[in-house]
Design an enzyme around this catalytic site. Structure first.
Site, PDB file in Angstrom:
ATOM      1  N   PRO A   9      26.587  54.159 -18.804  1.00  0.00           N
ATOM      2  CA  PRO A   9      26.568  53.437 -17.475  1.00  0.00           C
ATOM      3  C   PRO A   9      26.507  52.116 -17.404  1.00  0.00           C
ATOM      4  O   PRO A   9      25.371  51.613 -17.912  1.00  0.00           O
ATOM      5  CB  PRO A   9      25.836  54.392 -16.578  1.00  0.00           C
ATOM      6  CG  PRO A   9      24.546  54.902 -17.458  1.00  0.00           C
ATOM      7  CD  PRO A   9      25.195  55.045 -18.969  1.00  0.00           C
ATOM      8  N   ASN A  10      27.322  51.282 -16.656  1.00  0.00           N
ATOM      9  CA  ASN A  10      27.212  50.078 -16.444  1.00  0.00           C
ATOM     10  C   ASN A  10      27.561  49.150 -17.335  1.00  0.00           C
ATOM     11  O   ASN A  10      27.466  47.724 -17.072  1.00  0.00           O
ATOM     12  CB  ASN A  10      25.795  49.770 -15.786  1.00  0.00           C
ATOM     13  CG  ASN A  10      25.679  50.318 -14.500  1.00  0.00           C
ATOM     14  OD1 ASN A  10      26.249  50.408 -13.482  1.00  0.00           O
ATOM     15  ND2 ASN A  10      24.280  51.075 -14.375  1.00  0.00           N
ATOM     16  N   ARG A  17      27.066  41.198 -15.786  1.00  0.00           N
ATOM     17  CA  ARG A  17      26.049  41.921 -15.269  1.00  0.00           C
ATOM     18  C   ARG A  17      24.837  41.331 -15.953  1.00  0.00           C
ATOM     19  O   ARG A  17      24.734  41.276 -17.136  1.00  0.00           O
ATOM     20  CB  ARG A  17      26.037  43.465 -15.703  1.00  0.00           C
ATOM     21  CG  ARG A  17      24.767  44.155 -15.573  1.00  0.00           C
ATOM     22  CD  ARG A  17      24.677  45.432 -16.468  1.00  0.00           C
ATOM     23  NE  ARG A  17      23.762  46.352 -16.090  1.00  0.00           N
ATOM     24  CZ  ARG A  17      23.311  47.050 -16.814  1.00  0.00           C
ATOM     25  NH1 ARG A  17      23.752  47.516 -18.102  1.00  0.00           N
ATOM     26  NH2 ARG A  17      22.037  47.894 -16.651  1.00  0.00           N
ATOM     27  N   TYR A  22      21.538  40.824 -20.555  1.00  0.00           N
ATOM     28  CA  TYR A  22      22.515  41.092 -21.213  1.00  0.00           C
ATOM     29  C   TYR A  22      23.319  40.214 -22.387  1.00  0.00           C
ATOM     30  O   TYR A  22      24.217  40.816 -22.694  1.00  0.00           O
ATOM     31  CB  TYR A  22      23.278  42.255 -20.544  1.00  0.00           C
ATOM     32  CG  TYR A  22      22.194  43.402 -20.151  1.00  0.00           C
ATOM     33  CD1 TYR A  22      21.728  44.206 -20.973  1.00  0.00           C
ATOM     34  CD2 TYR A  22      22.048  43.474 -18.862  1.00  0.00           C
ATOM     35  CE1 TYR A  22      20.807  45.326 -20.703  1.00  0.00           C
ATOM     36  CE2 TYR A  22      21.129  44.590 -18.216  1.00  0.00           C
ATOM     37  CZ  TYR A  22      20.593  45.447 -18.876  1.00  0.00           C
ATOM     38  OH  TYR A  22      19.819  46.526 -18.620  1.00  0.00           O
ATOM     39  N   ASN A  73      24.923  53.319 -26.908  1.00  0.00           N
ATOM     40  CA  ASN A  73      24.079  52.982 -26.098  1.00  0.00           C
ATOM     41  C   ASN A  73      24.061  53.665 -24.857  1.00  0.00           C
ATOM     42  O   ASN A  73      24.909  53.504 -24.117  1.00  0.00           O
ATOM     43  CB  ASN A  73      24.717  51.415 -25.790  1.00  0.00           C
ATOM     44  CG  ASN A  73      23.197  50.709 -24.867  1.00  0.00           C
ATOM     45  OD1 ASN A  73      22.689  51.367 -24.197  1.00  0.00           O
ATOM     46  ND2 ASN A  73      23.651  49.257 -24.861  1.00  0.00           N
ATOM     47  N   ALA A  76      21.029  53.464 -18.899  1.00  0.00           N
ATOM     48  CA  ALA A  76      20.104  54.101 -17.942  1.00  0.00           C
ATOM     49  C   ALA A  76      19.694  55.496 -18.300  1.00  0.00           C
ATOM     50  O   ALA A  76      18.752  56.107 -18.353  1.00  0.00           O
ATOM     51  CB  ALA A  76      20.530  53.863 -16.725  1.00  0.00           C
ATOM     52  N   GLU A  97      20.660  55.143 -31.952  1.00  0.00           N
ATOM     53  CA  GLU A  97      20.601  54.762 -30.567  1.00  0.00           C
ATOM     54  C   GLU A  97      20.707  53.166 -30.308  1.00  0.00           C
ATOM     55  O   GLU A  97      19.667  52.677 -31.358  1.00  0.00           O
ATOM     56  CB  GLU A  97      19.408  55.370 -29.898  1.00  0.00           C
ATOM     57  CG  GLU A  97      19.024  54.739 -28.541  1.00  0.00           C
ATOM     58  CD  GLU A  97      17.826  55.405 -28.071  1.00  0.00           C
ATOM     59  OE1 GLU A  97      16.991  56.442 -28.518  1.00  0.00           O
ATOM     60  OE2 GLU A  97      17.064  54.614 -27.193  1.00  0.00           O
ATOM     61  N   HIS A  99      20.401  49.304 -28.322  1.00  0.00           N
ATOM     62  CA  HIS A  99      20.289  48.714 -26.832  1.00  0.00           C
ATOM     63  C   HIS A  99      20.270  47.291 -27.036  1.00  0.00           C
ATOM     64  O   HIS A  99      19.825  46.417 -27.874  1.00  0.00           O
ATOM     65  CB  HIS A  99      18.657  49.054 -26.014  1.00  0.00           C
ATOM     66  CG  HIS A  99      18.419  50.371 -26.059  1.00  0.00           C
ATOM     67  ND1 HIS A  99      19.006  51.139 -24.924  1.00  0.00           N
ATOM     68  CD2 HIS A  99      17.786  51.223 -26.859  1.00  0.00           C
ATOM     69  CE1 HIS A  99      18.699  52.187 -24.976  1.00  0.00           C
ATOM     70  NE2 HIS A  99      18.056  52.425 -26.047  1.00  0.00           N
ATOM     71  N   ARG A 106      10.521  45.341 -21.377  1.00  0.00           N
ATOM     72  CA  ARG A 106      10.560  45.331 -19.816  1.00  0.00           C
ATOM     73  C   ARG A 106      10.081  46.102 -19.027  1.00  0.00           C
ATOM     74  O   ARG A 106       8.712  46.364 -19.461  1.00  0.00           O
ATOM     75  CB  ARG A 106      12.346  45.563 -19.893  1.00  0.00           C
ATOM     76  CG  ARG A 106      12.864  44.585 -20.640  1.00  0.00           C
ATOM     77  CD  ARG A 106      14.573  44.786 -20.487  1.00  0.00           C
ATOM     78  NE  ARG A 106      15.117  44.856 -19.235  1.00  0.00           N
ATOM     79  CZ  ARG A 106      16.303  45.451 -18.713  1.00  0.00           C
ATOM     80  NH1 ARG A 106      17.184  45.998 -19.771  1.00  0.00           N
ATOM     81  NH2 ARG A 106      16.560  45.119 -17.630  1.00  0.00           N
TER      82      ARG A 106
HETATM   83  C1  DQA Z   1      20.437  48.823 -21.964  1.00  0.00           C
HETATM   84  C2  DQA Z   1      18.641  49.116 -21.330  1.00  0.00           C
HETATM   85  C3  DQA Z   1      18.686  50.429 -20.502  1.00  0.00           C
HETATM   86  O1  DQA Z   1      17.268  50.458 -19.939  1.00  0.00           O
HETATM   87  C4  DQA Z   1      19.499  49.851 -19.320  1.00  0.00           C
HETATM   88  O2  DQA Z   1      19.573  50.770 -18.462  1.00  0.00           O
HETATM   89  C5  DQA Z   1      20.898  49.572 -19.758  1.00  0.00           C
HETATM   90  C6  DQA Z   1      21.142  48.810 -20.785  1.00  0.00           C
HETATM   91  C7  DQA Z   1      20.474  47.911 -23.178  1.00  0.00           C
HETATM   92  O3  DQA Z   1      21.381  47.759 -23.725  1.00  0.00           O
HETATM   93  O4  DQA Z   1      19.496  47.037 -23.292  1.00  0.00           O
HETATM   94  O5  DQA Z   1      21.694  49.883 -18.947  1.00  0.00           O
HETATM   95  O6  DQA Z   1      20.758  50.160 -22.694  1.00  0.00           O
END
Ligand code: DQA
Length: 144
Positions: A9-10, A17, A22, A73, A76, A97, A99, A106
């Site tokens: 998501p997102n 964003r 990011y 990835n 959240a 996984e 990120h 964080r």
């Molecule tokens: C994320 C880190 C997560 O905590 C966050 O909710 C994201 C992006 C990252 O790529 O740094 O949406 O996965």
């Protein structure tokens, strides 16, 4: 060999964003770089993004019969989704996984991952290099 890259998501908002967290690359930029890397490595790659937990669960379930591994990835859902964890455990597809940000540097809640302990590996904090390194590492492991 065929690899599925899943963005949670997102991540469709990458580029605009929270660029201070990011960076400025879009999801399409990341996918383009992964496509190039896949070509170099001689593997096939496909991409999936969703903002919906159930769609991600279904993508993992279906991937088991169509792909050799997943780079994900989970965004959240990393920190919340027992359903996604159960999907990976249930089908047993190897995954890495990744990120973009360093989730360990964080907010406290980002230090919990429901996936890390069942992943082949985890990379965080290297921006697009997390994806590229995760992809290369997964292919290397699958070729062992
Ligand atoms: C994320 C880190 C997560 O905590 C966050 O909710 C994201 C992006 C990252 O790529 O740094 O949406 O996965």
């Amino acid at each position: 060999m065929k690899i599925l890259v899943i963005h949670g998501p997102n991540l469709n908002l990458l580029g605009t964003r929270e660029p201070e967290v990011y960076g400025s690359l879009t999801m399409a930029d990341i996918n383009d770089s992964l496509r190039l890397l896949a070509k170099e490595l001689g593997v096939e790659v496909e991409f999936f993004q969703s903002n919906f937990e159930g769609e991600l669960v279904e993508a993992v379930q279906k991937a088991a019969s169509a792909y050799d591994g997943i780079v994900i990835n989970p965004a959240a859902f990393t920190h919340t989704s027992v359903a996604l964890r159960d999907a990976f455990s249930g089908v047993g597809i190897p995954f890495v996984e990744v990120h973009i940000s360093n989730v360990h540097a964080r907010e406290h809640f980002r230090r919990t991952s429901y996936l890390s302990d069942i992943a082949i590996g985890v990379i965080a904090g290297l921006g697009i290099e997390s994806y590229l390194g995760g992809f290369k590492g997964l292919v290397g492991k699958l070729r062992e």
